[in-house]
Scaffold this motif. Sequence first.
Motif, short mmCIF file in Angstrom:
data_model
loop_
_atom_site.label_atom_id
_atom_site.label_comp_id
_atom_site.label_asym_id
_atom_site.label_seq_id
_atom_site.Cartn_x
_atom_site.Cartn_y
_atom_site.Cartn_z
N SER A 391 0.96 -1.45 -0.12
CA SER A 391 0.13 -0.14 -0.04
C SER A 391 0.81 1.26 -0.12
CB SER A 391 -0.68 -0.05 1.48
OG SER A 391 -1.65 -1.17 1.18
N ARG A 392 1.94 1.20 0.77
CA ARG A 392 2.91 2.47 1.05
C ARG A 392 3.52 2.60 -0.51
NH1 ARG A 392 7.22 1.71 5.10
NH2 ARG A 392 8.01 3.38 4.00
N ILE A 393 3.77 1.61 -1.55
CA ILE A 393 4.37 1.76 -2.73
C ILE A 393 3.34 2.48 -3.48
CG2 ILE A 393 5.01 0.43 -4.83
CD1 ILE A 393 6.09 -1.76 -3.27
N GLU A 394 2.18 2.24 -3.53
CA GLU A 394 1.09 3.02 -4.28
C GLU A 394 1.22 4.48 -3.80
OE1 GLU A 394 -0.08 1.94 -6.95
OE2 GLU A 394 1.03 -0.04 -6.77
N ALA A 395 0.94 4.75 -2.34
CA ALA A 395 0.82 5.91 -1.80
C ALA A 395 2.08 6.64 -2.30
CB ALA A 395 0.66 5.97 -0.27
N THR A 396 3.27 6.41 -2.00
CA THR A 396 4.54 6.90 -2.20
C THR A 396 4.54 7.33 -3.83
OG1 THR A 396 5.40 5.75 -0.48
CG2 THR A 396 6.99 6.92 -1.88
N ARG A 397 4.16 6.51 -4.55
CA ARG A 397 4.28 6.74 -6.23
C ARG A 397 3.48 8.05 -6.30
NH1 ARG A 397 3.20 2.04 -8.06
NH2 ARG A 397 5.29 1.46 -8.52
N GLU A 398 2.16 8.15 -5.80
CA GLU A 398 1.24 8.98 -5.96
C GLU A 398 1.94 10.27 -5.28
OE1 GLU A 398 -3.43 10.27 -5.15
OE2 GLU A 398 -2.64 8.27 -4.65
N ALA A 399 2.64 10.17 -4.28
CA ALA A 399 2.96 11.61 -3.53
C ALA A 399 4.00 12.14 -4.37
CB ALA A 399 3.42 11.10 -2.04
N ARG A 400 5.02 11.05 -4.81
CA ARG A 400 5.97 11.68 -5.51
C ARG A 400 5.74 12.46 -7.10
NH1 ARG A 400 8.59 7.62 -9.36
NH2 ARG A 400 6.88 8.52 -10.68
N LEU A 401 4.63 11.98 -7.55
CA LEU A 401 4.09 12.58 -8.85
C LEU A 401 3.46 13.93 -8.32
CD1 LEU A 401 2.12 9.61 -10.50
CD2 LEU A 401 4.54 10.68 -11.25
N LEU A 402 2.78 14.01 -7.10
CA LEU A 402 2.22 15.44 -6.93
C LEU A 402 3.37 16.21 -6.61
CD1 LEU A 402 -0.73 14.01 -4.60
CD2 LEU A 402 -0.89 15.31 -6.96
N ALA A 403 4.37 15.63 -5.65
CA ALA A 403 5.45 16.59 -5.32
C ALA A 403 6.27 17.19 -6.65
CB ALA A 403 6.59 15.73 -4.38
N GLU A 404 6.31 16.32 -7.78
CA GLU A 404 7.18 16.94 -9.01
C GLU A 404 6.10 17.93 -9.55
OE1 GLU A 404 7.27 13.52 -11.27
OE2 GLU A 404 9.20 12.77 -10.43
N LYS A 405 4.99 17.91 -9.47
CA LYS A 405 3.87 19.00 -10.07
C LYS A 405 4.15 20.23 -9.23
CE LYS A 405 0.52 15.86 -11.79
NZ LYS A 405 -1.00 15.26 -11.78
N SER A 406 4.15 19.97 -7.65
CA SER A 406 4.41 21.19 -6.96
C SER A 406 5.59 21.91 -7.31
CB SER A 406 4.22 20.79 -5.63
OG SER A 406 4.49 21.65 -4.47
N LEU A 407 6.58 21.07 -7.36
CA LEU A 407 8.07 21.66 -7.70
C LEU A 407 7.89 22.50 -9.09
CD1 LEU A 407 11.16 22.03 -7.16
CD2 LEU A 407 11.36 19.90 -8.28
N VAL A 408 7.37 22.08 -9.95
CA VAL A 408 7.23 22.46 -11.31
C VAL A 408 6.53 23.86 -11.09
CG1 VAL A 408 6.42 22.77 -13.72
CG2 VAL A 408 7.66 20.57 -12.90
N ALA A 409 5.36 23.97 -10.61
CA ALA A 409 4.56 24.92 -10.31
C ALA A 409 5.25 26.29 -9.30
CB ALA A 409 3.48 24.67 -9.40
N GLU A 410 5.99 25.83 -8.33
CA GLU A 410 6.79 26.60 -7.49
C GLU A 410 8.01 27.36 -8.47
OE1 GLU A 410 6.35 28.14 -4.56
OE2 GLU A 410 4.30 27.02 -4.26
N GLN A 411 8.71 26.47 -9.20
CA GLN A 411 9.50 27.02 -9.98
C GLN A 411 9.41 27.98 -10.91
OE1 GLN A 411 11.31 23.39 -11.71
NE2 GLN A 411 13.29 23.59 -10.24
N LYS A 412 8.19 27.95 -11.62
CA LYS A 412 7.45 29.08 -12.27
C LYS A 412 7.08 30.03 -11.52
CE LYS A 412 5.29 25.85 -15.79
NZ LYS A 412 4.00 25.22 -16.19
N LYS A 413 6.63 29.96 -10.35
CA LYS A 413 6.30 31.24 -9.55
C LYS A 413 7.44 31.95 -9.24
CE LYS A 413 3.22 30.51 -6.20
NZ LYS A 413 2.69 29.93 -5.07
N LEU A 414 8.44 31.06 -8.78
CA LEU A 414 9.99 31.72 -8.46
C LEU A 414 10.13 32.68 -9.56
CD1 LEU A 414 12.19 32.30 -6.27
CD2 LEU A 414 13.13 30.20 -7.38
N ASN A 415 10.26 32.22 -10.89
CA ASN A 415 10.73 32.74 -12.01
C ASN A 415 9.90 33.95 -12.32
OD1 ASN A 415 12.80 30.57 -12.28
ND2 ASN A 415 11.50 29.54 -13.89
N LEU A 416 8.81 34.10 -12.01
CA LEU A 416 7.82 35.11 -12.17
C LEU A 416 8.05 36.22 -10.95
CD1 LEU A 416 4.67 33.29 -13.50
CD2 LEU A 416 6.34 34.69 -14.86
N GLY A 417 8.75 35.68 -10.02
CA GLY A 417 8.65 36.68 -9.14
C GLY A 417 7.73 36.89 -7.88
#
Length: 421
Positions: A391-417
């Motif tokens: 169960s943790r494998i599935e949960a961790t895989r989903e959390a990793r995908l969400l974390a990657e999306k969050s990172l991309v979004a924060e990088q865009k916000k940082l580049n926009l200031g």
Amino acid sequence: LSVSGQTTEERYELGLREAIALSLSKNFAVRIEKLDPGKAEQQLQRAKGSFDPSLSLSVGTSSDEFLGVEGEDRQDQASASVGGVLPWGSSYSVGLNSNDRGTPFLNQAAGANGAATLRVTQPLLRDFGKASNYASVRIAEKGLDQSKLGLRATIMETVANTITVYNGLYFAKRNLAIAITNRDLALQLMADNQRRLEVGSIAAADMIVAETRYALRKETVLITERQLREQENVMKQLISDSVEGLLELRIDVVELEEPELYAVDAGKDYAQALELRPDYRTALLGIDIDEIAVTRDRRQRLPNLDVVGRLDYDARGSSLGGSIANLDNERADSYRLETVFSMPIPNRRDRSQYAISRINLDQSEIGLNRLKQTILIRLDNAARRVTSSWSRIEATREARLLAEKSLVAEQKKLNLGVSRS
């Protein structure tokens, strides 16, 4: 995996199956344990050797002089005998002997005396039967089986350790790659913030945060590098019997396969564990050994009551060989049959030994039940870990995908200031 004469670092790519094969052929613990069945086999042969017949040969001469008697009594002697003990307790001795007097002496005429003797002793109480006399052989046979199970247990443990260490090495390698990526990202952020600080788009505090984060991630890289090297050393100790050049070897593990779901069946797994686990099978053999000892020591409490039979053939001749030859016809026969009884009083030693054997058997039976309980609990815990980890494998895989999306979004916000460090 053998490494020698190395002075520079060498990299070696290792797959899981290859790691297991190397650990079974090179690991010192396995190699040591492989010698145990051979030693147990020799112990079994030694126990059986107690029933090997013994051959004795003797040749000699003697001379006696008596005060006031002229001359000397010179005699030549020769004897041969075979004797031993049979598994059911009978002891036997078959012998030939001859005594040759070269010249007359006193009232003894010159010539040779030959004799053939058969002696058999059969215990009727103590030491009677194979249960008493063959116990050491049966215990040695069980010991041989136990040594084979011990080798099997070592092999199973080594395979399990190799899989665990291999996975740990793979994760340590991935963790180092992640730590290096995080450090590089922190370095990039620090460089970006430096430019933003120079144009006044961020505060000095943001620069300090970026520098602090970079310093922490450099430390993390150092820690994960050390953990990777330590895990490599554990793996090298499992798969190599080399010493020279071993520390210069670097191990690269290949990508792990996707895990497969294991269907837990508590009843089936428990039955299989009792059938296949070496520690449980060894404990059963231990009970067998204790039962053999109890049976042996129970009879050893009895008094000695032995039937002793002896048959003698005597003959005379002009020489050693002639006296032996005359045993075939010109002989005098005699026999003796007797019963011998003896018993120590109050026989504390043998009674105490039997009591000790009974206690050992009781302890082994209790220990077996404790082991069964331990196996049951460990299987239940392992089943829960399997279910939870899947169960943790599935949960961790989903959390990793969400974390990657969050990172991309924060990088865009940082580049926009519109985002802080």
